[in-house]
Design a protein around this motif. Structure first.
Motif, PDB file in Angstrom:
ATOM      1  N   SER B  59       1.258  -1.497   0.069  1.00 56.62           N
ATOM      2  CA  SER B  59      -0.089  -0.433  -0.373  1.00 56.62           C
ATOM      3  C   SER B  59       0.805   1.373  -0.160  1.00 56.62           C
ATOM      4  O   SER B  59       0.027   2.081  -0.618  1.00 56.62           O
ATOM      5  N   LEU B  60       2.161   1.280   0.701  1.00 50.86           N
ATOM      6  CA  LEU B  60       2.548   2.389   0.527  1.00 50.86           C
ATOM      7  C   LEU B  60       4.081   2.311  -0.249  1.00 50.86           C
ATOM      8  O   LEU B  60       4.469   3.735  -0.982  1.00 50.86           O
ATOM      9  N   MET B  61       3.083   1.978  -1.486  1.00 47.90           N
ATOM     10  CA  MET B  61       4.176   2.119  -2.652  1.00 47.90           C
ATOM     11  C   MET B  61       3.651   3.153  -3.682  1.00 47.90           C
ATOM     12  O   MET B  61       2.628   3.506  -3.615  1.00 47.90           O
ATOM     13  N   SER B  62       4.030   3.883  -4.373  1.00 46.25           N
ATOM     14  CA  SER B  62       3.638   4.723  -5.385  1.00 46.25           C
ATOM     15  C   SER B  62       3.034   4.409  -6.133  1.00 46.25           C
ATOM     16  O   SER B  62       3.021   3.343  -6.324  1.00 46.25           O
ATOM     17  N   GLY B  63       2.263   5.012  -7.251  1.00 47.55           N
ATOM     18  CA  GLY B  63       1.136   5.018  -7.664  1.00 47.55           C
ATOM     19  C   GLY B  63       2.181   4.464  -9.226  1.00 47.55           C
ATOM     20  O   GLY B  63       1.512   3.144  -9.605  1.00 47.55           O
ATOM     21  N   GLY B  64       3.086   4.846  -9.552  1.00 45.84           N
ATOM     22  CA  GLY B  64       4.100   3.786 -10.499  1.00 45.84           C
ATOM     23  C   GLY B  64       4.061   2.614 -10.523  1.00 45.84           C
ATOM     24  O   GLY B  64       4.657   2.029 -10.779  1.00 45.84           O
ATOM     25  N   GLU B  65       4.728   2.461  -9.379  1.00 46.77           N
ATOM     26  CA  GLU B  65       5.919   0.915  -8.161  1.00 46.77           C
ATOM     27  C   GLU B  65       3.738  -0.036  -8.198  1.00 46.77           C
ATOM     28  O   GLU B  65       4.615  -1.140  -8.612  1.00 46.77           O
ATOM     29  N   LYS B  66       3.018   0.646  -7.863  1.00 46.59           N
ATOM     30  CA  LYS B  66       1.668  -0.013  -8.119  1.00 46.59           C
ATOM     31  C   LYS B  66       1.652  -0.910  -9.355  1.00 46.59           C
ATOM     32  O   LYS B  66       1.667  -1.482  -9.787  1.00 46.59           O
TER      33      LYS B  66
END
Ligand SMILES: Nc1ncnc2c1ncn2[C@@H]1O[C@H](COP(=O)(O)OP(=O)(O)OP(=O)(O)O)[C@@H](O)[C@H]1O
Ligand SMILES: Nc1ncnc2c1ncn2[C@@H]1O[C@H](COP(=O)(O)OP(=O)(O)OP(=O)(O)O)[C@@H](O)[C@H]1O
Ligand SMILES: [Mg+2]
Ligand SMILES: [Mg+2]
Lengths: 165, 156, 156, 165
Positions: B59-66
């Motif tokens: 959940s803590l990942m960034s939008g792009g990382e997700k």
């Protein structure tokens, strides 16, 4: 088997018959906001038997029929045809080419066809069983849904894995 | 059946661990059965650690990382059970140029096994198309198909 | 109080109807009290009709059209009760170039009344900044601030 | 009043003290995926009293403290300072400049400060009451949430309107 083309007529923002030829590899679709790109994805899901209007961004299936515009009257029927090359007979019907059709009339009447013969949704599902063609959760990624797998609960995710198994 | 699920799961897992590292240029990721005792019913958890970072909840990942993690998992499931045809509608929306490039390269590795329909606004993604169609509305509300020249003015 | 809500609602509504037409270059939109008899409790419905198209449920709109409609409504609420400071994190993600331009122009109209913090990947949006900061991770996992030259090579 | 700067130290991906100066008009933030842009938004929400770790993409508030990296050890405290110019006295404290601080220690201890004096969350809320500064639903639009207003139910939407009224 491979997908040859999709033909859309009267479905969502396509009052006139439009077809898209697919070949091997990657087919890219571009265009401005609201021009109809995601509607093409909806057409694909719909012709393969999507039952949920909500999953096609509508409220009822009637929303799939062209509703008119400033210069056009509403259509009375929506039709989508999906044409497959079946030279390798991976679809269990003895034809080189197989066309799956879905029609929906304003009256609510609707029908499926396989090579112009009336068929039931069940026949379509059976035809594509175990071929991987379809609207399962992993071969169609709708707009805004790319991280769906991350947002799902562990149990929902499992269902997708089971489909692949 | 139990064995079939276990086999598929292991296959997907191996692909995912490799594909994540490819897409992120390092780091590590995994998919885990929440309850290995209950293989037929239990849920599936995703772990992901971008290169140089600590392992934390996804959940803590960034939008792009997700997006990249999801693409890695999607393509892993895909490679175990290739559908002849896959559709991706603006999956690159959150990606910066570097990640968009890596995404492009991964798609091209899968091209042999499937046909892809890719909808995009990104000029980087457009470049991987074997063919390119434009959709426009000359008449408002009416969609039509146009052919698009990548070097010309009608790239939308 | 009943009157205060009615006044605010009418203000927001007037702004929204005008702002939508500005952002879409035409068409029309509205916000409606679901039950005018029950003004203190009822929900609020949104109607939107892009130029040249039929009035349909907002669910049928495209990704970009939904973003533009939401931005029009957000800015309308904003103009009635300007917060001194507003933050927008990648609200332009679904917009094509033409819509991104219109969005930029609307932001610039609101600049006098508030400070804006805009996070973006879009080179079109970057251009409206009165100042531009970059964030990078030279050391993996460690965020630092860098200054960015729009004409130079370090536009990320 | 206007916002002068935000200072972040030990919060999420910012182990070292970093500040961002704001001026009038538009401040743009750019950078590659995962570099910390949305974390800056989280810092802003957090210092103004955000109580929900989930709304900051975490599971518990401890997730807000820098967890370490390949080259750094985890931090023991997260701190964010928000500095306002109050020359016009729109904030009801007799200072030209007002700094709001929030700290959270690994131990779970946390505190708020206003101009270095210990304060309670209630004091912060009161300070900004009716100024429009804050974490209400319409002045902060998180990544992926732009069409939140369209996706909400009519009743949820109403709550946002009431906040503006
Ligand atoms: N039944 C219908 N009749 C007429 N128009 C329709 C119908 N259903 C949807 N539309 C129109 O189709 C448009 C949406 O098209 P679509 O979602 O395909 O856009 P898009 O090209 O994907 O755009 P974006 O880049 O913003 O995602 C909307 O403007 C909507 O009004
Ligand atoms: N407590 C923490 N300690 C260390 N790193 C953290 C912590 N919380 C979040 N992060 C890291 O911050 C990164 C996400 O940052 P952020 O969401 O700000 O990225 P972004 O710049 O908005 O990227 P994008 O353009 O993809 O949206 C993740 O890689 C995550 O691992
Ligand atoms: Mg779309
Ligand atoms: Mg972000």
């Amino acid at each position: 088997m491979f997908l040859k083309r999709i033909t859309i007529c009267g479905f969502k923002s396509f009052p006139d018959k439009v077809d898209f030829e697919f070949g091997p590899g990657v087919t890219c679709i571009v265009g401005p906001n609201g021009c109809g790109k995601s509607n093409l994805v909806d057409a694909f899901k719909w012709v393969l038997g999507e039952q949920s209007a909500r999953s096609l961004r509508g409220h009822q299936m009637g929303d799939m029929i062209f509703a008119g515009s400033a210069t056009r009257r509403a259509s009375s029927v929506a039709q989508v045809d999906l044409v497959f090359d079946n030279a390798d007979r991976s679809l269990s019907l003895d034809f080189d080419e197989i066309t799956v059709t879905r029609k929906l009339y304003r009256s609510g009447e609707s029908e499926y066809q396989i090579n112009q013969d009336v068929a039931r949704l069940r026949d379509i599902k059976e035809l594509f069983m175990d071929t991987g063609v379809g609207i399962d959760a992993y071969s169609v990624v709708e707009q805004g849904r790319v991280d769906g797998l991350l947002q799902s609960s562990p149990t929902e995710r499992r269902l997708i894995f089971e489909e692949a198994a | 059946s139990r064995e079939r699920f276990q086999t598929t799961f292991t296959q997907i897992r191996d692909h995912f661990r490799a594909l994540f590292r490819k897409l992120f240029g390092g780091g590590r990721a995994d998919i885990v059965l929440e309850d290995p005792e209950d293989i037929l019913e239990c849920g599936i958890e995703i772990l992901a650690q971008p290169p140089g970072k600590e392992l934390q909840s996804i959940s803590l990942m960034s939008g792009g990382e997700k997006s990249m993690t999801a693409i890695a998992l999607l393509m892993s499931i895909f490679s175990c059970r290739p559908a002849p045809f896959a559709i991706m509608d603006e999956v690159d929306a959150a990606l910066d140029e570097a990640n968009n490039d890596r995404f492009n390269r991964i798609v091209q590795e899968f091209v042999a096994m499937s046909q892809f329909l890719v909808i995009t606004h990104s000029k980087w993604t457009m470049g991987i198309g074997d063919r390119l169609y434009g959709i426009t509305m000359q008449e408002p509300g009416v969609s039509t198909r146009v052919s698009v020249e990548l070097t010309g003015a009608n790239v939308a």
